[in-house]
Design a protein around this motif. Structure first.
Motif, mmCIF file in Angstrom:
data_model
loop_
_atom_site.group_PDB
_atom_site.id
_atom_site.type_symbol
_atom_site.label_atom_id
_atom_site.label_comp_id
_atom_site.label_asym_id
_atom_site.label_seq_id
_atom_site.Cartn_x
_atom_site.Cartn_y
_atom_site.Cartn_z
ATOM 1 N N ILE A 60 0.993 -1.038 -0.222
ATOM 2 C CA ILE A 60 -0.353 -0.050 0.411
ATOM 3 C C ILE A 60 1.506 1.140 -0.326
ATOM 4 O O ILE A 60 2.493 1.085 0.266
ATOM 5 N N ALA A 61 0.837 2.304 -0.916
ATOM 6 C CA ALA A 61 1.356 4.191 -0.721
ATOM 7 C C ALA A 61 0.405 4.671 -1.263
ATOM 8 O O ALA A 61 -0.850 4.557 -1.774
ATOM 9 N N ALA A 62 0.939 5.623 -0.399
ATOM 10 C CA ALA A 62 -0.126 7.021 -0.340
ATOM 11 C C ALA A 62 0.966 7.784 -1.220
ATOM 12 O O ALA A 62 1.930 8.591 -0.018
ATOM 13 N N ASP A 63 0.774 8.896 -1.809
ATOM 14 C CA ASP A 63 1.108 10.083 -1.854
ATOM 15 C C ASP A 63 -0.215 11.536 -2.469
ATOM 16 O O ASP A 63 -0.884 11.205 -2.822
ATOM 17 N N SER A 64 0.592 12.398 -2.076
ATOM 18 C CA SER A 64 0.131 13.481 -1.825
ATOM 19 C C SER A 64 -0.017 13.389 -3.675
ATOM 20 O O SER A 64 1.639 14.052 -4.100
ATOM 21 N N VAL A 65 -0.813 14.263 -5.056
ATOM 22 C CA VAL A 65 -0.378 14.548 -5.586
ATOM 23 C C VAL A 65 -1.308 16.250 -5.779
ATOM 24 O O VAL A 65 -1.322 16.666 -7.388
ATOM 25 N N GLY A 66 -2.104 16.292 -4.952
ATOM 26 C CA GLY A 66 -2.065 17.807 -5.332
ATOM 27 C C GLY A 66 -2.232 19.199 -4.042
ATOM 28 O O GLY A 66 -1.896 17.854 -3.301
ATOM 29 N N ASP A 67 -3.053 19.540 -3.930
ATOM 30 C CA ASP A 67 -3.588 20.405 -3.057
ATOM 31 C C ASP A 67 -4.956 19.624 -2.450
ATOM 32 O O ASP A 67 -5.440 19.589 -3.401
ATOM 33 N N SER A 68 -4.143 19.460 -1.367
ATOM 34 C CA SER A 68 -5.978 18.627 -0.472
ATOM 35 C C SER A 68 -5.933 17.406 -1.376
ATOM 36 O O SER A 68 -6.930 16.357 -1.140
ATOM 37 N N LEU A 69 -4.867 16.640 -2.632
ATOM 38 C CA LEU A 69 -4.937 15.244 -3.210
ATOM 39 C C LEU A 69 -4.479 14.719 -2.472
ATOM 40 O O LEU A 69 -3.030 14.435 -2.691
ATOM 41 N N PHE A 70 -4.988 12.806 -2.544
ATOM 42 C CA PHE A 70 -3.807 11.667 -2.041
ATOM 43 C C PHE A 70 -4.252 11.047 -3.337
ATOM 44 O O PHE A 70 -5.628 10.633 -2.788
ATOM 45 N N GLU A 71 -2.685 9.778 -3.859
ATOM 46 C CA GLU A 71 -3.626 8.796 -4.067
ATOM 47 C C GLU A 71 -2.822 7.802 -3.518
ATOM 48 O O GLU A 71 -1.479 7.747 -2.801
ATOM 49 N N VAL A 72 -4.024 6.719 -3.402
ATOM 50 C CA VAL A 72 -3.501 5.848 -2.738
ATOM 51 C C VAL A 72 -3.411 4.324 -3.464
ATOM 52 O O VAL A 72 -4.295 4.418 -4.558
ATOM 53 N N SER A 73 -2.436 3.800 -3.312
ATOM 54 C CA SER A 73 -2.535 2.934 -4.399
ATOM 55 C C SER A 73 -2.707 1.184 -4.079
ATOM 56 O O SER A 73 -1.830 1.508 -2.315
ATOM 57 N N LEU A 74 -2.897 0.185 -4.306
ATOM 58 C CA LEU A 74 -2.986 -0.856 -3.194
ATOM 59 C C LEU A 74 -1.943 -2.013 -4.862
ATOM 60 O O LEU A 74 -2.786 -2.185 -5.800
ATOM 61 N N LYS A 75 -1.530 -2.378 -4.549
ATOM 62 C CA LYS A 75 -0.587 -3.186 -5.131
ATOM 63 C C LYS A 75 -0.201 -4.253 -4.870
ATOM 64 O O LYS A 75 -0.189 -4.741 -3.980
ATOM 65 N N ILE A 76 -1.525 -5.318 -6.170
ATOM 66 C CA ILE A 76 -1.519 -6.456 -5.483
ATOM 67 C C ILE A 76 -0.245 -7.353 -6.694
ATOM 68 O O ILE A 76 -1.141 -7.530 -8.425
ATOM 69 N N ASP A 77 0.357 -8.540 -6.077
ATOM 70 C CA ASP A 77 0.901 -9.801 -6.973
ATOM 71 C C ASP A 77 0.995 -10.312 -6.850
ATOM 72 O O ASP A 77 0.705 -11.629 -5.648
ATOM 73 N N VAL A 78 -0.143 -11.852 -7.728
ATOM 74 C CA VAL A 78 -0.414 -12.721 -6.872
ATOM 75 C C VAL A 78 0.600 -13.416 -8.205
ATOM 76 O O VAL A 78 0.933 -13.236 -9.444
ATOM 77 N N THR A 79 1.349 -14.769 -8.063
ATOM 78 C CA THR A 79 2.496 -15.756 -9.226
ATOM 79 C C THR A 79 1.556 -17.860 -7.804
ATOM 80 O O THR A 79 1.578 -17.675 -7.824
ATOM 81 N N SER A 80 1.217 -18.068 -9.789
ATOM 82 C CA SER A 80 0.318 -19.271 -9.670
ATOM 83 C C SER A 80 1.435 -20.611 -9.674
ATOM 84 O O SER A 80 1.779 -20.224 -10.971
ATOM 85 N N LYS A 81 1.788 -21.359 -9.415
ATOM 86 C CA LYS A 81 2.442 -22.182 -9.288
ATOM 87 C C LYS A 81 2.498 -23.437 -9.563
ATOM 88 O O LYS A 81 2.068 -23.975 -8.433
#
Length: 172
Positions: A60-81
């Motif tokens: 999970i990451a959160a970054d300020s992208v502007g005045d009072s604006l934030f982008e929260v990103s959810l990164k999901i990595d799945v490996t099936s073996k």
């Protein structure tokens, strides 16, 4: 009626100029930021009889992208073996754009690392399931995640590490 009017005047959130100073966070938009699906052993993979081993990783990451604006990103990595090799790999970065108003600084991190991912997860889960299904496999339905519990665990771990660094080390 007079009591209601006096209550409104005494409400600190309602300013004489009509400005609303109460704290608020709102989801403005959500979107797939990056999606990759790899099926490196097709078409042979569809003949394998082994049960797959699924590895799922979250970030999970959160970054300020502007005045009072934030982008929260959810990164999901799945490996099936399977024993014969990799069945599929999926990498998803799903994000939400949040607007913030009058929220104390100390409340932002708990929101961005616990509540925002909880809001985004069901949509990211559907993207993963659809991509896996579209890749020729049974849809992968990720288990629900307690993001608040994970956040609290991380906070406690950091506090314990800080307390451990301050405490003298000795022998008993």
């Amino acid at each position: 009626m007079a009591d209601e009017t006096s209550a409104d005047i005494n409400n600190p959130a309602l300013q004489p100029n009509g400005e609303d100073t109460s704290p608020a966070i709102g989801l403005i938009s959500q979107y797939v930021k990056d999606l990759s699906f790899e099926n490196p052993n097709a078409p042979a993979v569809y003949q394998w009889q082994d049960a797959p081993q699924i590895d799922v990783q979250f970030n999970i990451a959160a970054d300020s992208v502007g005045d009072s604006l934030f982008e929260v990103s959810l990164k999901i990595d799945v490996t099936s073996k399977a024993d014969a090799g990799t069945m599929f790999v999926i990498e998803l970065k799903y994000a939400g754009l949040f607007g913030v108003r009058n929220v104390p600084e100390d409340q932002l991190q708990p929101f961005f690392l616990a509540e925002a991912p909880r809001i985004l997860f069901p949509f990211a889960r559907r993207v993963v399931a659809d991509a896996v299904r579209d890749g020729g496999f049974a849809p992968l339905l990720l288990e629900p995640i307690d993001f608040h519990g994970l956040f609290m665990q991380q906070v406690q771990q950091v506090e314990a590490e800080q307390a451990g660094n301050v405490a003298p080390v000795g022998q008993a």
